[in-house]
Scaffold this motif. Structure first.
Motif, mmCIF file in Angstrom:
data_model
loop_
_atom_site.group_PDB
_atom_site.id
_atom_site.type_symbol
_atom_site.label_atom_id
_atom_site.label_comp_id
_atom_site.label_asym_id
_atom_site.label_seq_id
_atom_site.Cartn_x
_atom_site.Cartn_y
_atom_site.Cartn_z
ATOM 1 N N TYR A 46 0.831 -1.202 0.000
ATOM 2 C CA TYR A 46 0.000 0.000 0.000
ATOM 3 C C TYR A 46 0.863 1.249 0.000
ATOM 4 O O TYR A 46 1.960 1.263 0.559
ATOM 5 N N GLU A 47 0.351 2.308 -0.625
ATOM 6 C CA GLU A 47 1.077 3.566 -0.692
ATOM 7 C C GLU A 47 0.222 4.700 -0.130
ATOM 8 O O GLU A 47 -0.969 4.792 -0.425
ATOM 9 N N VAL A 48 0.847 5.546 0.673
ATOM 10 C CA VAL A 48 0.214 6.779 1.146
ATOM 11 C C VAL A 48 1.231 7.887 0.932
ATOM 12 O O VAL A 48 2.348 7.811 1.458
ATOM 13 N N ASP A 49 0.864 8.909 0.162
ATOM 14 C CA ASP A 49 1.801 9.993 -0.122
ATOM 15 C C ASP A 49 1.437 11.243 0.663
ATOM 16 O O ASP A 49 0.318 11.398 1.160
ATOM 17 N N ALA A 50 2.397 12.140 0.752
ATOM 18 C CA ALA A 50 2.231 13.347 1.566
ATOM 19 C C ALA A 50 1.085 14.212 1.074
ATOM 20 O O ALA A 50 0.347 14.789 1.874
ATOM 21 N N LEU A 51 0.900 14.313 -0.238
ATOM 22 C CA LEU A 51 -0.167 15.159 -0.771
ATOM 23 C C LEU A 51 -1.537 14.625 -0.385
ATOM 24 O O LEU A 51 -2.471 15.400 -0.152
ATOM 25 N N SER A 52 -1.682 13.301 -0.308
ATOM 26 C CA SER A 52 -2.949 12.715 0.133
ATOM 27 C C SER A 52 -3.234 13.081 1.578
ATOM 28 O O SER A 52 -4.371 13.369 1.951
ATOM 29 N N VAL A 53 -2.184 13.064 2.408
ATOM 30 C CA VAL A 53 -2.347 13.424 3.822
ATOM 31 C C VAL A 53 -2.692 14.905 3.958
ATOM 32 O O VAL A 53 -3.543 15.288 4.765
ATOM 33 N N VAL A 54 -2.037 15.746 3.142
ATOM 34 C CA VAL A 54 -2.347 17.185 3.149
ATOM 35 C C VAL A 54 -3.813 17.406 2.810
ATOM 36 O O VAL A 54 -4.532 18.168 3.473
ATOM 37 N N LEU A 108 9.903 11.034 -3.360
ATOM 38 C CA LEU A 108 8.495 11.076 -3.759
ATOM 39 C C LEU A 108 7.577 11.484 -2.610
ATOM 40 O O LEU A 108 6.388 11.750 -2.826
ATOM 41 N N GLY A 109 8.107 11.520 -1.399
ATOM 42 C CA GLY A 109 7.292 11.877 -0.246
ATOM 43 C C GLY A 109 6.172 10.901 0.006
ATOM 44 O O GLY A 109 5.025 11.297 0.250
ATOM 45 N N LEU A 110 6.482 9.609 -0.027
ATOM 46 C CA LEU A 110 5.439 8.613 0.203
ATOM 47 C C LEU A 110 5.962 7.437 1.011
ATOM 48 O O LEU A 110 7.167 7.168 1.058
ATOM 49 N N VAL A 111 5.028 6.750 1.650
ATOM 50 C CA VAL A 111 5.326 5.546 2.416
ATOM 51 C C VAL A 111 4.688 4.352 1.720
ATOM 52 O O VAL A 111 3.545 4.432 1.265
ATOM 53 N N ARG A 112 5.439 3.274 1.609
ATOM 54 C CA ARG A 112 4.909 2.004 1.101
ATOM 55 C C ARG A 112 5.012 0.981 2.226
ATOM 56 O O ARG A 112 6.046 0.911 2.899
#
Length: 264
Positions: A46-54, A108-112
């Protein structure tokens, strides 16, 4: 990330013993919400990126980057403990991790990450006892205790009341060593959590303490849905009054139309 997404967890996970930072909890919630309509599993990366959190939480991009990096550094070592009672076996405490692997891609500023196999039944196999609420209910909260207490309360949404043993709450939040006295617990955990729940969620909560003998042993929470704003009796709101009613990313014009009032 679209709004009005649902968080769905087994009641056992809501009541499990664990401790996460706000950033770690936001990462987990963002992934659950982002995967709505899909069955979570232990094979998908799964991926969650910083822009999604923003977009979801309304924090700055820099804060989102820092939270995700910190979450990637810490989450692998976090554990969950839940009571486990299988028919024919002696009840025991089951302990497992949240994830089986995790990485932060700084460029990329994301967590996998992959969820741990033992966690999946508590997120996917939710045929009977589970807790569900819109993620918008908690995204503005900045206290992990507020988010967790909110989940414990909405489990009992049908009754509007829940009595919680203090010793059990400390164990569940894993804060027994941090707040040994009831006064410290109320000052630093309960009161701030209730303040945030009342400010940011759709319920209004009141609470009192209960004694067993001379000692305070339980907290009793009573809550109900907030009464909606009545445009007929209130035609205008100042921006200061209206800001806490806004959803993440919502413009003043959109908020004004949704509430049916003029925002000055």
């Amino acid at each position: 990330m679209s709004k009005n997404l649902q968080i769905k967890k087994s009641n056992a996970l809501v009541e499990a013993g664990y401790r996460l930072t706000l950033g770690e909890h936001r990462l987990i919630l963002a992934c659950i919400a982002k995967s709505q309509g899909q069955t979570l599993n232990d094979q998908t990366l799964y991926e969650v990126d910083a822009l999604s959190v923003v977009d979801l939480v309304g924090i700055t991009r820099q804060t989102a980057y820092e939270e995700l990096k910190d979450a990637a550094d810490r989450l692998f070592n976090r554990q969950i403990t839940v009571p486990y009672d299988q028919a024919g076996e002696t009840p025991a405490i089951r302990r497992f991790r949240w994830v089986q692997q995790i990485e932060y891609v700084e460029t990329l500023g994301l967590v996998r990450f992959q969820f741990a196999t033992a966690l999946i039944p508590y997120l996917s196999e939710l045929k009977e006892r589970f807790t569900v609420y819109p993620i918008d209910d908690v995204v503005k909260m900045t206290s992990i205790h507020a988010i967790r207490l909110y989940e414990l309360l909405v489990q009992w949404r049908s009754t509007g009341k829940r009595e919680i043993e203090i010793a059990w709450l400390k164990k569940t939040f894993q804060i027994a060593d941090s707040y040994k006295s009831i006064s410290d617990l109320k000052r630093w955990v309960i009161a701030p959590a209730i303040e945030q729940i009342n400010l940011h969620s759709p319920i209004q909560v009141g609470w009192k303490q209960k004694k067993t003998g001379r000692s305070v042993t339980h907290l009793v929470f009573e809550f109900s849905p907030k009464k909606p704003l009545k445009p007929k009796t209130r035609k205008t709101l100042s921006r200061e009054e209206a800001k806490d009613l806004a959803r993440p990313g919502e413009s003043w014009d959109d908020l004004s139309k949704r509430l049916g009032v003029v925002i000055l």
